[in-house]
Motif scaffolding. Sequence first.
Motif, PDB file in Angstrom:
ATOM      1  N   VAL A 112      33.879  43.965  25.171  1.00 56.70           N
ATOM      2  CA  VAL A 112      34.533  43.809  26.296  1.00 56.70           C
ATOM      3  C   VAL A 112      35.268  42.535  26.980  1.00 56.70           C
ATOM      4  N   VAL A 113      34.021  41.670  26.588  1.00 54.62           N
ATOM      5  CA  VAL A 113      34.280  40.806  27.096  1.00 54.62           C
ATOM      6  C   VAL A 113      35.495  39.316  25.960  1.00 54.62           C
ATOM      7  N   ASN A 114      34.971  39.527  24.751  1.00 49.26           N
ATOM      8  CA  ASN A 114      35.657  38.625  23.499  1.00 49.26           C
ATOM      9  C   ASN A 114      36.728  39.603  23.101  1.00 49.26           C
ATOM     10  N   ASN A 115      37.239  40.342  23.428  1.00 47.56           N
ATOM     11  CA  ASN A 115      38.523  41.516  23.224  1.00 47.56           C
ATOM     12  C   ASN A 115      39.115  42.464  24.245  1.00 47.56           C
ATOM     13  N   LEU A 116      38.447  42.306  25.204  1.00 47.46           N
ATOM     14  CA  LEU A 116      39.178  43.298  26.006  1.00 47.46           C
ATOM     15  C   LEU A 116      40.061  42.555  27.226  1.00 47.46           C
ATOM     16  N   LEU A 117      39.006  42.016  28.031  1.00 42.35           N
ATOM     17  CA  LEU A 117      39.825  41.310  29.535  1.00 42.35           C
ATOM     18  C   LEU A 117      41.318  40.811  28.948  1.00 42.35           C
ATOM     19  N   ALA A 118      42.068  41.352  30.266  1.00 36.59           N
ATOM     20  CA  ALA A 118      43.559  41.426  30.333  1.00 36.59           C
ATOM     21  C   ALA A 118      44.072  40.045  31.117  1.00 36.59           C
ATOM     22  N   ASP A 119      43.298  40.363  32.600  1.00 38.95           N
ATOM     23  CA  ASP A 119      43.740  39.726  33.657  1.00 38.95           C
ATOM     24  C   ASP A 119      42.632  39.784  34.889  1.00 38.95           C
ATOM     25  N   ASN A 120      42.888  39.179  36.268  1.00 42.04           N
ATOM     26  CA  ASN A 120      42.526  39.193  37.199  1.00 42.04           C
ATOM     27  C   ASN A 120      43.130  39.350  38.257  1.00 42.04           C
ATOM     28  N   VAL A 121      43.370  39.579  39.731  1.00 45.40           N
ATOM     29  CA  VAL A 121      44.371  39.528  41.035  1.00 45.40           C
ATOM     30  C   VAL A 121      43.158  39.104  41.526  1.00 45.40           C
ATOM     31  N   MET A 122      44.042  38.131  42.753  1.00 48.81           N
ATOM     32  CA  MET A 122      43.008  38.387  43.950  1.00 48.81           C
ATOM     33  C   MET A 122      44.223  38.662  44.974  1.00 48.81           C
ATOM     34  N   TRP A 123      43.651  40.322  45.842  1.00 47.79           N
ATOM     35  CA  TRP A 123      45.359  40.857  47.234  1.00 47.79           C
ATOM     36  C   TRP A 123      44.818  40.311  47.916  1.00 47.79           C
ATOM     37  N   PHE A 124      44.991  39.313  49.308  1.00 55.63           N
ATOM     38  CA  PHE A 124      44.853  39.082  50.521  1.00 55.63           C
ATOM     39  C   PHE A 124      46.368  39.511  51.705  1.00 55.63           C
ATOM     40  N   SER A 125      45.495  39.793  52.803  1.00 54.95           N
ATOM     41  CA  SER A 125      46.476  40.163  53.767  1.00 54.95           C
ATOM     42  C   SER A 125      46.057  40.252  54.513  1.00 54.95           C
ATOM     43  N   SER A 126      46.546  39.906  55.920  1.00 59.60           N
ATOM     44  CA  SER A 126      45.800  41.184  57.391  1.00 59.60           C
ATOM     45  C   SER A 126      45.610  41.904  56.973  1.00 59.60           C
ATOM     46  N   GLY A 127      46.189  43.368  56.611  1.00 64.68           N
ATOM     47  CA  GLY A 127      46.051  44.673  56.396  1.00 64.68           C
ATOM     48  C   GLY A 127      47.282  45.063  56.329  1.00 64.68           C
ATOM     49  N   GLY A 128      48.038  46.561  56.637  1.00 66.03           N
ATOM     50  CA  GLY A 128      48.874  47.159  57.018  1.00 66.03           C
ATOM     51  C   GLY A 128      49.599  46.960  55.386  1.00 66.03           C
TER      52      GLY A 128
END
Length: 255
Positions: A112-128
Motif C-alpha cells: 500500500v505504502v509503495n504503490n497505492l497512496l494517492a493523497d491526504n486532506v485536512m478538513w478544518f472549519s468552525s462547523g456547519g
Amino acid sequence: SVDVFDTFIPPDQFFTKYVIPGTPVLFRGAAKTFPAFTKWTDEYFQSLPESDTFTVFAEEGKKENRNDGSKHLTFSEFLNVYKEEDIYYVNPVPPFLASDIPLHLPLNCPFVVNNLLADNVMWFSSGGTKSVWHNDAYENINCLMRGKKWFIMANRSETHQKAHIDNREGSYSSVDVENVDTDKYPGFKDIQFYNVSMEAGDCLYIPWFWFHHVNSIGSNLAVNIWWRSYRSPLVCEDKTQLTLDQLHFRDGDEN
C-alpha cells in the motif's frame, strides 16, 4: 448500519473483509492514539512559527455547491478568522504537522505504502459545513480529530442507476439528500442509505465511488487518506510504523 470496531484492524483483514467487497466500516476511537488528537488545538497551531508563513487554501461557503470562490491566506490568518467567516480549510496536512498523524494501521502495509497512496486532506472549519452528494475516485479513510460528523452514504451499484447525478463530470448531484423530492427524483426511494455518526477520535472507511453527503457539527477537524483502489488480498509482513511526513503520495499518478 455499518460494522463497528473499537480499534483498527490489520491490513489483511481490512482488505479481505471490507475493501475487496467495498463495504464501509467504522473504527470507533481509533484516532485517539494519534499525537494530533491531543496536540492539535488552535493555540498549539498558533504557537508554531511556520503558521505565520505557510500559505493555505480556504473554500468560501460552508454549504458546498462547487461554484463558490476560494482564497489563499497563511495558516495563522485562517486561524484568526475561520470562526467568524463562512470558510473552511481544504488542504493536505501542513508539512510541519504531518509527523503528528501516523499511517492508519489498516493501510500499514509495504504494498500500500509503495504503490497505492494517492493523497491526504485536512478538513478544518468552525462547523456547519455540508457537502454535496458526491463520490470520490479513491478509497478513503476519514479520521476525526475534533467535533462530530454525520455521513449519509449509498453503494455505488445503486446510485449510478437510481440517483439523479446531474454533474457526471464532477461526480456529484445538486439534489439535497437530506430533503429529497421523491416525486421529482423517484429513484431515490429505492436506494438503501447508510447513516453513520462520527465522534471525535473515530475513523470511517468510505469505499471507492460510494456516494456520500457529510455534515460537520461543532468546531471540526478531520484528516483523510485517499488511496487507489486495489481489490486483491494483501500479505503484509513488515509493518514499521510510519507517519505522514515519511510517505509519498502519488495523486494522479497511475504508474
